[in-house]
Design an enzyme around this catalytic site. Structure first.
Site, PDB file in Angstrom:
ATOM      1  N   GLU A  87      18.876   9.761   7.494  1.00  0.00           N
ATOM      2  CA  GLU A  87      17.428   9.629   7.374  1.00  0.00           C
ATOM      3  C   GLU A  87      16.692  10.894   7.813  1.00  0.00           C
ATOM      4  O   GLU A  87      15.731  11.328   7.160  1.00  0.00           O
ATOM      5  CB  GLU A  87      16.956   8.449   8.228  1.00  0.00           C
ATOM      6  N   ASP A  88      17.150  11.521   8.897  1.00  0.00           N
ATOM      7  CA  ASP A  88      16.377  12.604   9.519  1.00  0.00           C
ATOM      8  C   ASP A  88      16.905  14.011   9.268  1.00  0.00           C
ATOM      9  O   ASP A  88      16.165  14.980   9.449  1.00  0.00           O
ATOM     10  CB  ASP A  88      16.297  12.384  11.033  1.00  0.00           C
ATOM     11  N   ASP A 150      18.892   0.108  18.883  1.00  0.00           N
ATOM     12  CA  ASP A 150      17.985   1.223  18.615  1.00  0.00           C
ATOM     13  C   ASP A 150      16.555   0.861  19.000  1.00  0.00           C
ATOM     14  O   ASP A 150      15.845   1.621  19.675  1.00  0.00           O
ATOM     15  CB  ASP A 150      18.077   1.563  17.115  1.00  0.00           C
TER      16      ASP A 150
END
Length: 271
Positions: A87-88, A150
């Site tokens: 994702e990042d 998370d």
């Protein structure tokens, strides 16, 4: 405030302690896999800083530590370190599969898909529907468990956020992730998430109850132990084998209990 170098040194020490603890119960191969995931994530997230000022790798490490207390397997712990790299950082599932195996890559991809579902779901406002969507969307429940860990760490470090963002995240957590943890039977996370949501949304109410619980803690413990001993004695005399235990109610649970009385209006945490 700590310098970046001091933050990194503290994280490295924490990571080494974590791997040493894992080596007491896992094979060398398993610990090597998890350590490799940590190093890969550390390199992939290099230069990224959290709102708290810590290097980003502090977050995946904390998530992995939480999951280890829930006795998740090495693949899930490796995925915890890698859960944001697709994702990042733009790392592909193919690269992850080559380095860590197809199962770890599948978990990480599932976590990335979960974020996309949340962002794209038109039914997001209907929390119950979103929970069902999450549970139905994945063939491995570990994806949801990693996401709960998370969210738990994000809630634990929420103070670095703006107030409006803190309230938005807490409301989302209360409506989606805390009930999901409860549904999956992760009671420790469920209670912790609800307490953190109450602390964020109603800090004064949270503090009043917390202080009252703390003040009564010693007396209540002694009284409960006395009751426990008496019950255990009666069971033994009746030739009934059993274990008797007691627990302290969570702050959010006490808050709900206070508002469930017939002479008081029923108030939900998010009101």
């Amino acid at each position: 405030p700590l310098t970046e170098r001091e933050h990194l040194l503290r994280i490295q020490q924490k990571a080494e302690a974590f791997f040493a603890e894992l080596s007491q119960s896992l094979s060398q191969e398993a610990v090597a896999l998890i350590r490799s995931a940590f190093l890969f994530s550390e390199a992939a997230h290099h230069g990224q800083i959290r709102k708290s000022g810590e290097p980003y790798i502090a977050h995946p490490l904390a998530v992995a530590e939480i999951l280890s207390t829930w006795f998740l397997d090495p693949e899930a712990l490796a995925a915890a370190f890698l859960h944001d790299v697709i994702e990042d950082t733009g790392v592909s599932k193919t690269v992850l599969a080559e380095k860590f195996g197809a199962k770890v890559a599948h978990l990480v991809e599932g976590l990335s898909k979960l974020e996309k579902i949340k962002d794209e779901s038109k039914e997001y406002a209907q929390a119950a529907n979103f929970q069902k969507l999450l549970l139905a969307s994945f063939d491995d429940v570990r994806v949801c468990i990693i996401k709960i860990a998370d969210r738990l760490h994000n809630m634990q470090t929420l103070d670095a956020m703006r107030e409006d963002k803190r309230r938005r995240i807490a409301t989302e957590t209360l409506e989606i992730y805390a009930p999901l943890a409860n549904r999956l039977g992760i009671n420790q996370a469920y209670q912790a998430l609800e307490d953190l949501c109450l602390k964020t949304l109603h800090p004064h109410r949270y503090d009043v109850i917390r202080r009252a619980v703390q003040e009564r803690k010693g007396a209540s413990a002694a009284q409960n132990e006395l009751i426990l001993t008496q019950i255990q004695k009666q069971l033994t005399e009746a030739n009934i084998q059993a274990e008797v235990a007691w627990r302290v109610k969570s702050i959010s649970s006490i808050y709900r209990k206070m508002h469930s009385k017939e002479d008081m209006p029923r108030v939900h945490l998010r009101e």
